[in-house]
Design an enzyme around this catalytic site. Structure first.
Site: not given
Ligand SMILES: [Zn+2]
Ligand SMILES: [Zn+2]
Length: 306
Positions: A155-157
């Protein structure tokens, strides 16, 4: 006090929206420093200086278009959702002798694979208790998105989204173009950065202008160096057909079951059309013939050394 970790994870989603603003702010500072303060004015000087400035500005804008295009494709594209009531088409180990479906529950978080027989031989499916749905091979439950994501990488912020089967190529292109842009910015701002110290001493330039050049140079250098590490890491993952999560699932000394050879591994993410490799696009033909691009089925090596 009870702290719900999953609630905290979903809070990261809101942090992500701030990250989009941060990305826009970094782009704005770099644009102001490179185009408006340093290289734009050189266009008007004439001679070789104008000629060189033209190419710097052309390359800057070209990379900016490509990185923005890739960025919004990663942000907006669904990384890959599991269809409702998904069940494996043919996965004998999930079926009891009477033909009924036997859901696997991953231990703890519900996001890791069951390893009942330790087989590395073929893709396996499971069941996600939180989504109450089948879980295709290479799929993982994301605690931030609160759903299962096909061939989840992480999951890439920075992109407020998961990176999975359907947007991994766009994510990699975003990394590549941002690395090239920040490296170029660092190089073209270097002379002005060196001048920064003498000009700050002589007070020949406004403090605001000097501060913008200083901040833009330091930010671009920091991003270029960290992106280089990410690019090298993801490059090796693409060529070995592994996700960031699967790195921890691989067994030492056993060839990875999805490793089809460097060329085929690359095509499983970037497609077969060379003309589209550098653009955040996939051809209809590739989408039709490469199931991995949809994230539900993955060819595994037939000659597995178990
Ligand atoms: Zn799930
Ligand atoms: Zn996610």
């Amino acid at each position: 006090m009870d702290i719900n970790l999953f609630k905290l994870c979903s809070g990261l989603k809101f942090l992500g929206y701030l990250m989009i603003l941060l990305v826009l702010a970094i782009v704005a500072v770099s644009y102001y420093a490179v185009v408006l303060l340093t290289w734009g004015p050189r266009l008007l000087r004439g001679g070789l200086s104008s000629f060189f400035a033209f190419f710097v500005l052309l390359l800057f804008h070209l990379l900016l278009i490509l990185l923005s295009w890739s960025y919004f494709m990663v942000v907006l594209r669904d990384p890959g959702s599991v269809p409702e009531n998904w069940r494996p088409a043919r996965d004998e180990e999930n079926f009891e002798g009477d033909g009924s479906y036997l859901p696997h529950e991953a231990s703890g978080s519900g996001s890791t694979w069951p390893s009942s027989n330790g087989s590395e031989g073929r893709p396996r499916s499971g069941f996600c208790i939180r989504c109450q749905n089948g879980k295709p091979p290479r799929c993982h439950h994301c605690s931030v998105c609160q759903r299962c994501v096909l061939k989840m990488d992480h999951h890439c912020v920075w992109v407020v989204n998961c990176v999975g089967a359907c947007n991994y190529k766009f994510f990699l292109l975003f990394l590549l173009y941002t690395f090239l842009e920040t490296t170029m910015d660092t190089l073209v701002l270097l002379p002005s950065f060196i001048d920064f110290f003498s000009e700050a001493k002589d007070h020949s330039d406004s403090p605001g202008k000097l501060a913008v050049i200083f901040v833009a140079f330091v930010l671009n250098l920091a991003f270029a160096l960290s992106l280089l590490c990410f690019l090298v890491m993801h490059g090796s993952l693409v060529f070995s057909n592994t996700t960031s999560i699967e790195v921890y699932e691989k067994k030492k000394g056993v060839r990875w079951k999805y490793d089809l050879g460097r060329r085929k591994n690359f095509e499983q993410v970037f497609g077969t059309k060379k003309a589209l490799w550098f653009f955040p696009l996939l051809s209809e033909e590739d989408l039709g013939k490469i199931p991995a691009l949809h994230g539900l089925e993955f060819p595994a090596r037939s000659d597995v050394e178990v």
